[in-house]
Every structure is written in structure tokens, then in C-alpha cells.
Design a protein around this motif. Structure first.
Motif, mmCIF file in Angstrom:
data_model
loop_
_atom_site.group_PDB
_atom_site.id
_atom_site.type_symbol
_atom_site.label_atom_id
_atom_site.label_comp_id
_atom_site.label_asym_id
_atom_site.label_seq_id
_atom_site.Cartn_x
_atom_site.Cartn_y
_atom_site.Cartn_z
ATOM 1 N N THR A 96 76.498 29.176 92.588
ATOM 2 C CA THR A 96 77.409 28.384 93.280
ATOM 3 C C THR A 96 76.876 27.662 94.474
ATOM 4 N N LYS A 97 75.868 28.154 95.193
ATOM 5 C CA LYS A 97 75.074 27.715 96.502
ATOM 6 C C LYS A 97 73.828 28.036 96.408
ATOM 7 N N ILE A 98 73.243 26.999 96.760
ATOM 8 C CA ILE A 98 71.594 27.307 96.945
ATOM 9 C C ILE A 98 71.325 26.618 97.946
ATOM 10 N N HIS A 99 70.668 27.304 98.943
ATOM 11 C CA HIS A 99 70.112 26.514 100.259
ATOM 12 C C HIS A 99 68.645 26.693 100.365
ATOM 13 N N LEU A 100 67.837 25.754 100.329
ATOM 14 C CA LEU A 100 66.325 25.706 100.814
ATOM 15 C C LEU A 100 65.876 25.509 102.259
ATOM 16 N N HIS A 101 65.498 26.393 102.846
ATOM 17 C CA HIS A 101 64.912 26.172 104.245
ATOM 18 C C HIS A 101 63.507 26.176 104.231
ATOM 19 N N VAL A 132 49.088 23.327 107.810
ATOM 20 C CA VAL A 132 48.307 24.481 107.363
ATOM 21 C C VAL A 132 48.975 25.504 106.790
ATOM 22 N N ASP A 133 50.327 25.143 106.688
ATOM 23 C CA ASP A 133 51.226 26.152 105.939
ATOM 24 C C ASP A 133 52.550 25.767 105.564
ATOM 25 N N CYS A 134 53.191 25.879 104.423
ATOM 26 C CA CYS A 134 54.594 25.319 103.932
ATOM 27 C C CYS A 134 55.067 26.513 103.115
ATOM 28 N N ARG A 135 56.298 26.787 103.588
ATOM 29 C CA ARG A 135 56.918 27.798 102.726
ATOM 30 C C ARG A 135 58.362 27.474 102.634
ATOM 31 N N VAL A 136 58.974 27.406 101.532
ATOM 32 C CA VAL A 136 60.409 27.637 101.331
ATOM 33 C C VAL A 136 61.033 28.881 101.261
ATOM 34 N N GLU A 137 62.290 28.969 101.988
ATOM 35 C CA GLU A 137 62.993 30.356 101.914
ATOM 36 C C GLU A 137 64.318 29.913 101.075
ATOM 37 N N ILE A 138 64.612 30.555 100.102
ATOM 38 C CA ILE A 138 65.860 30.220 99.342
ATOM 39 C C ILE A 138 66.760 31.177 99.039
ATOM 40 N N ALA A 139 68.160 30.915 99.515
ATOM 41 C CA ALA A 139 69.207 31.881 99.456
ATOM 42 C C ALA A 139 70.055 31.361 98.561
ATOM 43 N N ALA A 140 70.627 32.204 97.603
ATOM 44 C CA ALA A 140 71.597 31.643 96.683
ATOM 45 C C ALA A 140 72.965 32.314 96.358
#
Length: 141
Positions: free
Chosen positions: A87-92, A68-76
Motif C-alpha cells: 500500500t505504501k513504499i518509501h525509498l530513502h 563513493v557510495d549509494c544505498r537506498v533504504e526501502i520501507a513498505a
């Protein structure tokens, strides 16, 4: 695939995709912009998130998960020197659904990261430390 980026004024640019869509990119006021759109490097992260999310949702839908919902939180993180490359990317991924199978969500995220997401794989091959995580959240109406 072809796109065009056109200078508007100051630090504002209009990106036009080959599929007929437009997006405004702008810089901060201290760089001559008016802060009227995302920065170009933010657009790059948005593209990675869109690419990975497309893959994850396609796989979850094929495995008949009731999402019913999907999101990706990205920190770089970016280098301190010029060029200030990532240099770094994290997808949660946060996937919400009714009766989700956590293994299916995990597999979709892993396959996107390792096999399907062209943007993520390309950045990883260029030396960006890519990482992924997820959580499956039960939907309670």
C-alpha cells in the motif's frame, strides 16, 4: 524479457533470469520454508530499489558527481487482507561523495521517481503510495 521460476521443495523456488542469473526464494518455516532466501515480495522491493538506484547512479555519473557510495533504504507497508499488496513504499537514498551537489542528487532522485524507474512508476500507477527522499553525505577520507 523472460524469466522462469521453478519449485525446488517446500516453499523454496529458484528464479532464473533470461540473462542467465539465478536467485533462490524461500518462505519462513511456518509456511513450509527453510528461510534460505528472500521472500518473493522482498524480491519485488529489491527490484524496485535496484531499478531506482540504477537510474540515480547513471544520472549522478553523467553529471560528474564524485559518488563513493549509494544505498537506498526501502520501507513498505502491506494491506492486512488477502491479497496483501503493498500500500505504501518509501525509498530513502543515502548518497555519499566528495563535493556532491545536493541539487544534483535531488534531481536524480526526482527524475528516477517521476520519469525513469519503470518499477516504481508501475507500482505507483497500480495504486501504491510511492514516496522518495534523499540525503547527500560528504565523504571525508
Amino acid at each position: 524479457m523472460q524469466v522462469t521460476v521453478k519449485w525446488v521443495d517446500g516453499a523454496m523456488f529458484l528464479g532464473e533470469s533470461g540473462s542467465g542469473h539465478s536467485v533462490v526464494m524461500d518462505g519462513p518455516p511456518d509456511h513450509g520454508g527453510r528461510n534460505l532466501g528472500p521472500r518473493p515480495m522482498e524480491m519485488l522491493l529489491l527490484g524496485v530499489g535496484g531499478c531506482a538506484s540504477f537510474d540515480v547512479m547513471a544520472m549522478l555519473q553523467k553529471s560528474r558527481q564524485q559518488v563513493v557510495d549509494c544505498r537506498v533504504e526501502i520501507a513498505a507497508e502491506r494491506a492486512d487482507a488477502v491479497p496483501a499488496v503493498f500500500t505504501k513504499i518509501h525509498l530513502h537514498f543515502v548518497v555519499t561523495g566528495a563535493g556532491l551537489k545536493e541539487k544534483q542528487v535531488q534531481r536524480a532522485v526526482e527524475l528516477s521517481a517521476e520519469k525513469y524507474c519503470s518499477a516504481s512508476i508501475m507500482l505507483g500507477a497500480a495504486g501504491v503510495a510511492m514516496s522518495h527522499s534523499f540525503e547527500a553525505v560528504e565523504f571525508l577520507p
